[in-house]
Each structure stands twice: as structure tokens, then as C-alpha cells.
Scaffold this motif. Structure first.
Motif, PDB file in Angstrom:
ATOM      1  N   ASN A   1       0.861  -1.174   0.000  1.00 40.21           N
ATOM      2  CA  ASN A   1       0.000   0.000   0.000  1.00 40.21           C
ATOM      3  C   ASN A   1       0.905   1.233   0.000  1.00 40.21           C
ATOM      4  OD1 ASN A   1      -1.984   1.884   0.321  1.00 40.21           O
ATOM      5  ND2 ASN A   1      -2.885   0.956   2.134  1.00 40.21           N
ATOM      6  N   ARG A   2       1.326   1.667  -1.190  1.00 43.60           N
ATOM      7  CA  ARG A   2       2.243   2.802  -1.297  1.00 43.60           C
ATOM      8  C   ARG A   2       1.563   4.101  -0.898  1.00 43.60           C
ATOM      9  NH1 ARG A   2       4.022   0.410  -6.504  1.00 43.60           N
ATOM     10  NH2 ARG A   2       5.806  -0.881  -5.990  1.00 43.60           N
ATOM     11  N   LYS A   3       0.265   4.167  -1.128  1.00 43.92           N
ATOM     12  CA  LYS A   3      -0.491   5.377  -0.795  1.00 43.92           C
ATOM     13  C   LYS A   3      -0.459   5.638   0.712  1.00 43.92           C
ATOM     14  CE  LYS A   3      -5.055   7.394  -1.395  1.00 43.92           C
ATOM     15  NZ  LYS A   3      -6.434   7.136  -1.772  1.00 43.92           N
ATOM     16  N   ALA A   4      -0.404   4.574   1.505  1.00 49.60           N
ATOM     17  CA  ALA A   4      -0.412   4.721   2.961  1.00 49.60           C
ATOM     18  C   ALA A   4       0.806   5.496   3.444  1.00 49.60           C
ATOM     19  CB  ALA A   4      -0.463   3.354   3.624  1.00 49.60           C
ATOM     20  N   ARG A   5       1.968   5.219   2.890  1.00 40.92           N
ATOM     21  CA  ARG A   5       3.181   5.918   3.320  1.00 40.92           C
ATOM     22  C   ARG A   5       3.172   7.377   2.857  1.00 40.92           C
ATOM     23  NH1 ARG A   5       6.241   2.448   6.195  1.00 40.92           N
ATOM     24  NH2 ARG A   5       6.201   0.291   5.530  1.00 40.92           N
ATOM     25  N   HIS A   6       2.410   7.665   1.821  1.00 44.18           N
ATOM     26  CA  HIS A   6       2.283   9.055   1.362  1.00 44.18           C
ATOM     27  C   HIS A   6       1.286   9.828   2.237  1.00 44.18           C
ATOM     28  CE1 HIS A   6       2.129  12.450  -1.367  1.00 44.18           C
ATOM     29  NE2 HIS A   6       0.810  12.361  -1.370  1.00 44.18           N
ATOM     30  N   GLU A   7       0.221   9.173   2.647  1.00 46.31           N
ATOM     31  CA  GLU A   7      -0.861   9.840   3.383  1.00 46.31           C
ATOM     32  C   GLU A   7      -0.647   9.873   4.894  1.00 46.31           C
ATOM     33  OE1 GLU A   7      -3.698  11.248   2.078  1.00 46.31           O
ATOM     34  OE2 GLU A   7      -3.000  10.873   0.049  1.00 46.31           O
TER      35      GLU A   7
ATOM     36  N   ILE B   1      -3.680   0.960   9.433  1.00 46.76           N
ATOM     37  CA  ILE B   1      -3.709   0.865   7.979  1.00 46.76           C
ATOM     38  C   ILE B   1      -2.889  -0.353   7.552  1.00 46.76           C
ATOM     39  CG2 ILE B   1      -3.113   2.044   5.817  1.00 46.76           C
ATOM     40  CD1 ILE B   1      -5.192   3.569   7.298  1.00 46.76           C
ATOM     41  N   PRO B   2      -3.432  -1.206   6.659  1.00 52.14           N
ATOM     42  CA  PRO B   2      -2.622  -2.309   6.121  1.00 52.14           C
ATOM     43  C   PRO B   2      -1.557  -1.769   5.165  1.00 52.14           C
ATOM     44  CG  PRO B   2      -4.888  -2.419   5.317  1.00 52.14           C
ATOM     45  CD  PRO B   2      -4.811  -1.254   6.217  1.00 52.14           C
TER      46      PRO B   2
END
Length: 154
Positions: A12-18, A106-107
Motif C-alpha cells: 500500500n504505497r499510498k499509505a506511506r504518502h498519506e 492501515i494495512p
């Protein structure tokens, strides 16, 4: 013979951005046979998924596992709520920190560990817009430095 080691299926690359990831945990996941086969093919998406704790049990919501093509009647709903497997003590500790500090679970990734499907959960705090901009500027600066070093070494 079963395979040993870990093999990452999806991140989940979006998680590290958000979010800021403060801590990570590993959890098992309750799946059906056709879902495991679909995950082996890499047909899983963690993009908009999150975790919640209801009645002392941990659940993952919004995770999309595409139906297995050869599964016909045994296929389940692709975005159904799935139970995560952790020790009761760990779940209670997580519940306390989430409620007290206003954090989110978050996963971050899903992977095989010795032929078992595992989910890496992140205890996260949301980023503000200026945090995202600072991260982007830092990445751009690092990329530029690496590019200059590469040119000089040639």
C-alpha cells in the motif's frame, strides 16, 4: 515441501504518502480457498483499505481481492470484511492506543510467510498537506544528488 521465507504480494504505497507510520504489526488473515489462490496470482488491492476493532476483534475493510477465475460458485464478495488474527492482548493494546491518541490502523502490505498469508499493519498518524510537500521536496533533492553523483563517477 512447503516454501520457506517471505514473498511480498502487494504493498500500500499510498499509505506511506498519506500517513506517518509510527509502528508496525503482523497479523494473520482469515481467508477462503479461492481468495488464497487469487492472492497467489497477485490479484489484491490494498489502496483504500483500513482496519477497525469491533467487539475485541480486528477486521480489515475495503481490501479488494479479485474473484478467482476458476472458482465459480466458491468465489466470495471481493470487498467483504475479513477478520484479522492477532492475540487478544495485542488487540486490546492497539485499541487503547488508537482511542487514546487518535491514530489509525492501515494495512501496509500483504505477503506470504512460510505459505501463510500475513498482513503488515501500520499504526499511523495522518499527514498534513505541508508534510506531504516537505516529503516530496526531500525526495526530489535526494534524487538530484544521486543523479549528480552518478554523472561525476562516469
Amino acid at each position: 515441501m512447503r516454501s520457506k521465507g517471505t514473498k511480498t504480494i502487494a504493498e500500500n504505497r499510498k499509505a506511506r504518502h498519506e500517513y506517518f507510520v509510527l509502528d508496525t504489526f503482523e497479523a494473520g488473515i482469515e481467508l477462503v480457498g479461492t481468495e488464497v489462490k487469487s492472492i497467489r496470482l497477485g490479484n489484491v488491492n490494498l489502496k483504500d483499505s483500513w482496519c477497525s476493532i469491533d467487539n475485541g476483534e480486528l477486521f480489515i475493510k475495503g481490501m479488494h481481492i479479485s474473484p478467482y477465475e476458476k472458482g465459480n460458485i466458491f468465489n466470495r464478495d471481493p470487498i467483504r470484511v475479513r477478520k484479522l488474527l492477532m492475540h487478544r492482548k495485542e488487540i486490546n493494546k492497539l485499541y487503547g492506543t488508537i482511542k487514546q491518541d487518535g491514530l489509525t490502523l492501515i494495512p501496509l502490505s500483504i505477503y506470504f510467510k512460510d505459505s501463510k498469508v500475513k498482513v503488515q499493519l501500520g499504526l499511523c498518524k495522518g499527514k498534513k498537506l505541508y508534510d506531504k510537500r516537505a516529503d516530496a521536496a526531500r525526495k526530489d533533492a535526494k534524487r538530484e544528488i544521486d543523479r549528480n553523483i552518478k554523472i561525476r563517477n562516469q
